[in-house]
Each structure stands twice: as structure tokens, then as C-alpha cells.
Design a protein around this motif. Structure first.
Motif, PDB file in Angstrom:
ATOM      1  N   ASP A 250       0.825  -1.195   0.000  1.00 20.83           N
ATOM      2  CA  ASP A 250       0.000   0.000   0.000  1.00 20.83           C
ATOM      3  C   ASP A 250       0.871   1.262   0.000  1.00 20.83           C
ATOM      4  N   ALA A 251       1.926   1.218   0.811  1.00 19.89           N
ATOM      5  CA  ALA A 251       2.842   2.368   0.838  1.00 19.89           C
ATOM      6  C   ALA A 251       3.534   2.546  -0.502  1.00 19.89           C
ATOM      7  N   ASP A 252       3.966   1.423  -1.099  1.00 20.70           N
ATOM      8  CA  ASP A 252       4.613   1.494  -2.414  1.00 20.70           C
ATOM      9  C   ASP A 252       3.653   2.038  -3.464  1.00 20.70           C
ATOM     10  N   HIS A 253       2.380   1.609  -3.357  1.00 20.94           N
ATOM     11  CA  HIS A 253       1.389   2.079  -4.326  1.00 20.94           C
ATOM     12  C   HIS A 253       1.170   3.587  -4.194  1.00 20.94           C
ATOM     13  N   SER A 254       1.071   4.046  -2.932  1.00 16.99           N
ATOM     14  CA  SER A 254       0.889   5.486  -2.718  1.00 16.99           C
ATOM     15  C   SER A 254       2.081   6.272  -3.253  1.00 16.99           C
ATOM     16  N   GLU A 255       3.265   5.753  -3.048  1.00 22.01           N
ATOM     17  CA  GLU A 255       4.465   6.432  -3.547  1.00 22.01           C
ATOM     18  C   GLU A 255       4.479   6.461  -5.075  1.00 22.01           C
ATOM     19  N   ALA A 256       4.035   5.332  -5.668  1.00 20.61           N
ATOM     20  CA  ALA A 256       3.996   5.269  -7.132  1.00 20.61           C
ATOM     21  C   ALA A 256       2.962   6.243  -7.695  1.00 20.61           C
ATOM     22  N   GLU A 257       1.823   6.374  -6.993  1.00 18.51           N
ATOM     23  CA  GLU A 257       0.812   7.333  -7.438  1.00 18.51           C
ATOM     24  C   GLU A 257       1.371   8.759  -7.412  1.00 18.51           C
ATOM     25  N   GLY A 258       2.092   9.093  -6.336  1.00 17.00           N
ATOM     26  CA  GLY A 258       2.688  10.431  -6.227  1.00 17.00           C
ATOM     27  C   GLY A 258       3.695  10.671  -7.336  1.00 17.00           C
ATOM     28  N   ALA A 259       4.498   9.642  -7.620  1.00 16.02           N
ATOM     29  CA  ALA A 259       5.486   9.774  -8.692  1.00 16.02           C
ATOM     30  C   ALA A 259       4.799   9.944 -10.039  1.00 16.02           C
ATOM     31  N   SER A 260       3.668   9.224 -10.216  1.00 19.64           N
ATOM     32  CA  SER A 260       2.933   9.325 -11.487  1.00 19.64           C
ATOM     33  C   SER A 260       2.357  10.734 -11.676  1.00 19.64           C
ATOM     34  N   ARG A 261       1.789  11.273 -10.554  1.00 18.75           N
ATOM     35  CA  ARG A 261       1.238  12.636 -10.656  1.00 18.75           C
ATOM     36  C   ARG A 261       2.344  13.661 -10.946  1.00 18.75           C
ATOM     37  N   ALA A 262       3.483  13.496 -10.307  1.00 19.71           N
ATOM     38  CA  ALA A 262       4.599  14.427 -10.548  1.00 19.71           C
ATOM     39  C   ALA A 262       5.070  14.336 -11.988  1.00 19.71           C
ATOM     40  N   ALA A 263       5.108  13.076 -12.514  1.00 20.84           N
ATOM     41  CA  ALA A 263       5.545  12.887 -13.900  1.00 20.84           C
ATOM     42  C   ALA A 263       4.552  13.508 -14.875  1.00 20.84           C
ATOM     43  N   ALA A 264       3.244  13.386 -14.526  1.00 24.41           N
ATOM     44  CA  ALA A 264       2.218  13.982 -15.391  1.00 24.41           C
ATOM     45  C   ALA A 264       2.352  15.498 -15.414  1.00 24.41           C
ATOM     46  N   THR A 265       2.609  16.105 -14.272  1.00 26.07           N
ATOM     47  CA  THR A 265       2.798  17.572 -14.210  1.00 26.07           C
ATOM     48  C   THR A 265       4.017  17.994 -15.019  1.00 26.07           C
ATOM     49  N   ALA A 266       5.090  17.194 -14.873  1.00 27.76           N
ATOM     50  CA  ALA A 266       6.305  17.513 -15.627  1.00 27.76           C
ATOM     51  C   ALA A 266       6.077  17.372 -17.115  1.00 27.76           C
ATOM     52  N   LEU A 267       5.295  16.342 -17.491  1.00 28.49           N
ATOM     53  CA  LEU A 267       4.999  16.141 -18.913  1.00 28.49           C
ATOM     54  C   LEU A 267       4.198  17.298 -19.474  1.00 28.49           C
ATOM     55  N   THR A 268       3.220  17.776 -18.695  1.00 28.60           N
ATOM     56  CA  THR A 268       2.405  18.917 -19.156  1.00 28.60           C
ATOM     57  C   THR A 268       3.276  20.147 -19.359  1.00 28.60           C
ATOM     58  N   ALA A 269       4.167  20.384 -18.382  1.00 33.49           N
ATOM     59  CA  ALA A 269       5.059  21.545 -18.508  1.00 33.49           C
ATOM     60  C   ALA A 269       5.981  21.411 -19.703  1.00 33.49           C
TER      61      ALA A 269
END
Length: 292
Positions: A250-269
Motif C-alpha cells: 500500500d505504501a509502495d502504491h501510494s508512492e507510485a501514485e505520487g510519482a505518477s502525478r509528478a511525472a504527469a505535471t512535468a509532462l504537461t510543462a
């Protein structure tokens, strides 16, 4: 019949465990003997009977005190020699030594078996077994792998002091008086007393058999309870391990979700910067063409 060292070790181990664990361990040892190809050992171990509580206490004693069997055998030899010589003093001396030794070993046996408050019946069975080992060397040779309590059934008992030697002379009496004549019991009373005795003996045998069966059933239930408890504890361990794994996942999944959101923001920029760079390049290219 020759026996392998592995079989002897297995039997020593089998008769060294708590009776509640006997049946399960016997199955494991039989399976192990079959696996190593020792069919004779498998048959011997499979035929081994679970010891009664009294036998288990004596077995625990000889494992805890390696001198117990030799000491019982030694006092038995002394008693047999004294009886053979009809030496009253040595019989009394050896009988007293036997009682002291048996009392000491009974206490040591209950301590080794961790039995703090033995019943009168259990104590009597342990005492009887040790006395039988004194009287009979074949019983002494089985100590450590006893299956049931033993009882010396020969003529006489080594634990009883027997007077030996001429009877003391009676003092002379000037006018000895004949003993008073006591009326004998009625034949019907004797027959009734014998019948009561026979009935009591039958009831005692039935009660003893019932107790033995109840003790065996209790041991079986205790073994089943111990097995169920071990299985329950294993299940708890499995559940605990699964809960820990779930928490980590569960902790790994939450961390992966955060990384995915950060990557999506970086991709948009990055996409916006790319579009802006392409627009600037087109504008510059158009200006160059016009100036030419």
C-alpha cells in the motif's frame, strides 16, 4: 533382534517427549524411517505405545538422572543377597535403604516431569514401578522406554521388613492359662464377606479400567488441542505476514501514485515548453524568409 542406531535414537526421542506429543512424533519418525528405507525400524517405531503418565514420569526420571537405574539395580542385588543369606540385619538395613532411595527418586521423577501436585494414584503407580525395578532386573532394563506402570507381583516385597532368625523364647509360667475360646464366625457371614470382597475387587478393576481409558482419552484430546493450537498460531503468523506485506504494498502504491502525478505535471510543462519553442522557431523562420 538387531536394531539400528537410528532406530534406537528415534525410540529414545519418542519416549522423551510429553505424552501429548507422542502420537504425532511417532507418525513423523515412522515416515522418516520409511523414507530412509529402514522398514524394520518403521515397524518397531509404529508399534511403540504411548506411555501412561506414571511411565512417563519414570522415563523422565532416568533421563534426568543417569545414575537412577544403576542405583535401583544395586539395591536390588543387595536385597536379593540378604534374602538368600537369611540375614535379618542386612534385610532390614537394605529395605530401609530401598525406601529412602525410592522416596528420593519419586521426588526427582515428579520434578523432572514438572508435575507439582501428583495424585495419590499417580504417586502409588510411580512408587510401584520403581519397586518393581528393584525386584526385577528386566523391569529395570526397560526404564526410559516404559509404556505403563509396573507392579512387583512375586512372592513377598523387598520393601517389607521380614523378621529372620529364631523366635524369642517365651518366659516360663507356673500356671499357663489357656487362651479364651472365641466364637467362630457363622458360615453365612463368611460367604457374605467373601462375596462383598469379590464384588469390591470387580468394582475396583472396572474403575481402574475406566480411569485408564479416561486418561488415554484425555491425552488424545490434549494432543489434538496442541496440534490445533500450533495450526492456529501458524495461521496467525501467515495473517500477520500478509498484513505486513499489504502495508508495504500500500505504501509502495501510494508512492507510485505520487510519482505518477509528478511525472504527469512535468509532462504537461514539457509539452507546453515544446509547443512554445516550436512556435518561436516558426516565427523566426518566417522572419528570415521575408528579409531575404
Amino acid at each position: 533382534m538387531n536394531t539400528s542406531s537410528g532406530e534406537q535414537e528415534d525410540l529414545d526421542r519418542l519416549y522423551g517427549v510429553d505424552p501429548a506429543e507422542f502420537t504425532e512424533l511417532r507418525k513423523e519418525l515412522v515416515a522418516a524411517a520409511k523414507k530412509r528405507g529402514d522398514k524394520e525400524a518403521a515397524r518397531t517405531i509404529g508399534a511403540a505405545r504411548r506411555p501412561t503418565t506414571a511411565a512417563w514420569v519414570v522415563n523422565a526420571l532416568v533421563r534426568a538422572d543417569g545414575t537412577a537405574t544403576d542405583r535401583l539395580a544395586e539395591i536390588g542385588e543387595r536385597l536379593r543377597a540378604a534374602h538368600a543369606a537369611m540375614d535379618g540385619a542386612k534385610i532390614r538395613e537394605s529395605s530401609a535403604a530401598q525406601r529412602r532411595l525410592v522416596d528420593e527418586l519419586v521426588r526427582a521423577g515428579f520434578a523432572a516431569a514438572d508435575v507439582a501436585h501428583p495424585s495419590a494414584t499417580l504417586r502409588d503407580d510411580v512408587v510401584g514401578t520403581l519397586q518393581a525395578a528393584v525386584a526385577d532386573p528386566t523391569v529395570a532394563s526397560r526404564l526410559g522406554r516404559l509404556e505403563k506402570a509396573e507392579r512387583w507381583s512375586g512372592f513377598g516385597e523387598f520393601g517389607t521388613v521380614t523378621a529372620v532368625g529364631p523366635a524369642p523364647k517365651a518366659k516360663a509360667s507356673a500356671s499357663p492359662k489357656p487362651p479364651p475360646v472365641q466364637p467362630g464366625p457363622d458360615e453365612r457371614e463368611v460367604a457374605a464377606a467373601r462375596e462383598r470382597l469379590a464384588s469390591a475387587e470387580r468394582a475396583a478393576r472396572v474403575a481402574e479400567q475406566t480411569k485408564t481409558e479416561a486418561d488415554e482419552a484425555l491425552v488424545d484430546r490434549a494432543a489434538a488441542l496442541a496440534t490445533a493450537r500450533r495450526r492456529y498460531e501458524k495461521v496467525l503468523e501467515t495473517v500477520s505476514a500478509a498484513e505486513r506485506a499489504l502495508s508495504v504494498a500500500d505504501a509502495d502504491h501510494s508512492e507510485a501514485e505520487g510519482a505518477s502525478r509528478a511525472a504527469a505535471t512535468a509532462l504537461t510543462a514539457a509539452s507546453a515548453a515544446l509547443a512554445e519553442a516550436e512556435s518561436d522557431l516558426q516565427r523566426l523562420a518566417a522572419s528570415t524568409d521575408n528579409s531575404s
